[in-house]
Enzyme design. Structure first.
Site, mmCIF file in Angstrom:
data_model
loop_
_atom_site.group_PDB
_atom_site.id
_atom_site.type_symbol
_atom_site.label_atom_id
_atom_site.label_comp_id
_atom_site.label_asym_id
_atom_site.label_seq_id
_atom_site.Cartn_x
_atom_site.Cartn_y
_atom_site.Cartn_z
ATOM 1 N N GLY A 55 0.782 -1.233 0.000
ATOM 2 C CA GLY A 55 0.000 0.000 0.000
ATOM 3 C C GLY A 55 0.812 1.280 0.000
ATOM 4 O O GLY A 55 0.424 2.268 -0.603
ATOM 5 N N ASP A 110 0.331 3.744 4.104
ATOM 6 C CA ASP A 110 -0.725 4.392 3.334
ATOM 7 C C ASP A 110 -1.805 4.949 4.246
ATOM 8 O O ASP A 110 -2.264 6.066 4.085
ATOM 9 C CB ASP A 110 -1.330 3.421 2.301
ATOM 10 C CG ASP A 110 -1.681 2.051 2.888
ATOM 11 O OD1 ASP A 110 -1.634 1.878 4.125
ATOM 12 O OD2 ASP A 110 -2.007 1.142 2.098
ATOM 13 N N ASP A 113 -5.105 2.909 10.738
ATOM 14 C CA ASP A 113 -6.456 2.477 11.112
ATOM 15 C C ASP A 113 -6.439 2.102 12.591
ATOM 16 O O ASP A 113 -6.542 2.977 13.458
ATOM 17 C CB ASP A 113 -6.853 1.305 10.196
ATOM 18 C CG ASP A 113 -8.299 0.865 10.356
ATOM 19 O OD1 ASP A 113 -9.056 1.542 11.070
ATOM 20 O OD2 ASP A 113 -8.683 -0.158 9.758
ATOM 21 N N LYS A 142 -7.426 7.383 9.801
ATOM 22 C CA LYS A 142 -8.855 7.223 10.069
ATOM 23 C C LYS A 142 -9.209 7.864 11.404
ATOM 24 O O LYS A 142 -8.515 7.656 12.398
ATOM 25 C CB LYS A 142 -9.243 5.743 10.093
ATOM 26 C CG LYS A 142 -9.456 5.199 8.714
ATOM 27 C CD LYS A 142 -10.173 3.872 8.725
ATOM 28 C CE LYS A 142 -10.179 3.316 7.309
ATOM 29 N NZ LYS A 142 -10.634 1.927 7.238
ATOM 30 N N PHE A 163 -14.071 2.260 4.276
ATOM 31 C CA PHE A 163 -13.026 1.571 3.537
ATOM 32 C C PHE A 163 -12.708 2.324 2.253
ATOM 33 O O PHE A 163 -13.579 2.538 1.413
ATOM 34 C CB PHE A 163 -13.460 0.132 3.224
ATOM 35 C CG PHE A 163 -12.339 -0.704 2.708
ATOM 36 C CD1 PHE A 163 -11.390 -1.243 3.572
ATOM 37 C CD2 PHE A 163 -12.212 -0.942 1.344
ATOM 38 C CE1 PHE A 163 -10.335 -2.006 3.090
ATOM 39 C CE2 PHE A 163 -11.158 -1.708 0.857
ATOM 40 C CZ PHE A 163 -10.218 -2.244 1.727
ATOM 41 N N VAL A 164 -11.464 2.729 2.102
ATOM 42 C CA VAL A 164 -11.069 3.527 0.939
ATOM 43 C C VAL A 164 -10.085 2.764 0.055
ATOM 44 O O VAL A 164 -9.361 1.890 0.528
ATOM 45 C CB VAL A 164 -10.451 4.886 1.371
ATOM 46 C CG1 VAL A 164 -11.456 5.700 2.161
ATOM 47 C CG2 VAL A 164 -9.173 4.684 2.179
ATOM 48 N N ASP A 170 -5.688 -0.976 -1.756
ATOM 49 C CA ASP A 170 -6.371 -1.984 -2.563
ATOM 50 C C ASP A 170 -7.658 -2.485 -1.929
ATOM 51 O O ASP A 170 -7.905 -2.301 -0.738
ATOM 52 C CB ASP A 170 -5.456 -3.191 -2.762
ATOM 53 C CG ASP A 170 -5.337 -4.028 -1.488
ATOM 54 O OD1 ASP A 170 -5.059 -3.447 -0.422
ATOM 55 O OD2 ASP A 170 -5.548 -5.261 -1.546
ATOM 56 N N ARG A 176 -5.239 -0.312 -6.762
ATOM 57 C CA ARG A 176 -4.056 0.438 -6.317
ATOM 58 C C ARG A 176 -3.649 1.494 -7.329
ATOM 59 O O ARG A 176 -3.039 2.499 -6.992
ATOM 60 C CB ARG A 176 -2.868 -0.508 -6.112
ATOM 61 C CG ARG A 176 -3.056 -1.527 -5.015
ATOM 62 C CD ARG A 176 -1.720 -2.193 -4.700
ATOM 63 N NE ARG A 176 -1.855 -3.427 -3.953
ATOM 64 C CZ ARG A 176 -2.018 -3.511 -2.632
ATOM 65 N NH1 ARG A 176 -2.066 -2.395 -1.914
ATOM 66 N NH2 ARG A 176 -2.113 -4.666 -2.032
HETATM 67 P P1 5GP Z 1 -3.946 -0.831 11.108
HETATM 68 O O1 5GP Z 1 -2.884 -1.849 11.437
HETATM 69 O O2 5GP Z 1 -3.608 0.575 11.532
HETATM 70 O O3 5GP Z 1 -5.302 -1.287 11.547
HETATM 71 O O4 5GP Z 1 -4.130 -0.832 9.557
HETATM 72 C C1 5GP Z 1 -3.179 -0.435 8.716
HETATM 73 C C2 5GP Z 1 -3.281 -1.208 7.418
HETATM 74 O O5 5GP Z 1 -4.586 -1.693 7.147
HETATM 75 C C3 5GP Z 1 -2.945 -0.303 6.279
HETATM 76 O O6 5GP Z 1 -1.592 -0.420 5.967
HETATM 77 C C4 5GP Z 1 -3.799 -0.827 5.142
HETATM 78 O O7 5GP Z 1 -3.085 -1.812 4.459
HETATM 79 C C5 5GP Z 1 -4.956 -1.485 5.807
HETATM 80 N N1 5GP Z 1 -6.145 -0.611 5.785
HETATM 81 C C6 5GP Z 1 -6.718 0.007 6.837
HETATM 82 N N2 5GP Z 1 -7.785 0.724 6.454
HETATM 83 C C7 5GP Z 1 -7.910 0.550 5.122
HETATM 84 C C8 5GP Z 1 -8.818 1.071 4.135
HETATM 85 O O8 5GP Z 1 -9.751 1.826 4.387
HETATM 86 N N3 5GP Z 1 -8.586 0.669 2.854
HETATM 87 C C9 5GP Z 1 -7.588 -0.166 2.498
HETATM 88 N N4 5GP Z 1 -7.474 -0.485 1.218
HETATM 89 N N5 5GP Z 1 -6.700 -0.653 3.401
HETATM 90 C C10 5GP Z 1 -6.865 -0.290 4.698
HETATM 91 MG MG MG Z 2 -0.942 -1.790 4.563
#
Ligand code: 5GP
Ligand code: MG
Length: 190
Positions: A55, A110, A113, A142, A163-164, A170, A176
């Protein structure tokens, strides 16, 4: 080829999008601003920019060209998402880390979350290497309560809890290459 997906040759690409959140120029402008801040904050010190694949690939490619400092690049691969749901577990896909000893690190992702990914990688970097410092930059953040709190040093844009896709992000491996960031229409999410 057997597929439950609509035939995209019959649908203009953008017809799969519900909403465009950030267009190509907005993204480019914001990344330029981030590069300017990073250049200023690091005060001439060399750094290693590490991005999280896949990403963060486009973000790194564009951001490093806006940073006016001597730098090296590296990548790490982790996976936590399946479809539109986080599995809650961060898996490192490679055995060895990039060379981080004695370097200032700027870790990119990217989107932030739950916070698990950035925290897990930062922890691992400090456990297994001797970096001088680790700062973090995310293109998107987010607006949610984090499972693992983290305050990134640089944030491109804030987004809601949706979800984006696009610009490196992706859905099951696709989208992507969209030059923008947006949300998908429901019928294109299985
Ligand atoms: P975290 O570990 O902070 O929950 O999530 C980080 C990873 O989750 C990001 O690197 C990404 O790959 C994926 N992710 C989180 N939210 C989204 C979203 O809205 N869209 C997409 N495509 N990937 C997300
Ligand atoms: Mg990621």
């Amino acid at each position: 080829m057997e597929s439950t997906m609509p035939d995209f040759r019959e649908v203009p690409f953008d017809a799969r999008l519900e909403r465009v959140l950030f267009g190509p120029e907005e993204i480019a402008d914001r990344i330029r601003e981030m590069g300017t801040s990073i250049t200023r904050d690091f005060g001439g010190q060399p750094l290693t920019v590490v991005t999280i694949l896949q990403g963060g690939a486009l973000f790194m490619a564009d951001l490093i060209r806006e940073i006016r400092l001597p730098l090296k690049t590296a990548t790490v691969s982790v996976a936590s998402y399946q479809g539109t749901e986080s599995s809650g577990k961060v898996n490192f896909l490679e055995k060895s880390l990039p060379e981080l000893d004695g370097r200032h690190i700027l870790l990119l992702d990217d989107i932030l979350d739950s916070g698990r990914t950035l925290n897990a990688i930062r922890r691992r970097f400090f456990e297994d290497s001797r970096p001088l410092s680790i700062r973090t930059a995310v293109l998107l953040s987010k607006r949610i309560e984090r499972v693992e709190p983290i305050e990134p040093d640089y944030v491109g844009f804030e987004v809601g809890d949706e979800f984006v896709v696009g610009y490196g992000l992706d859905y099951n491996g696709e989208y992507r290459n969209l030059p923008l960031i947006g949300t998908l229409r429901r019928e294109f999410i299985r």
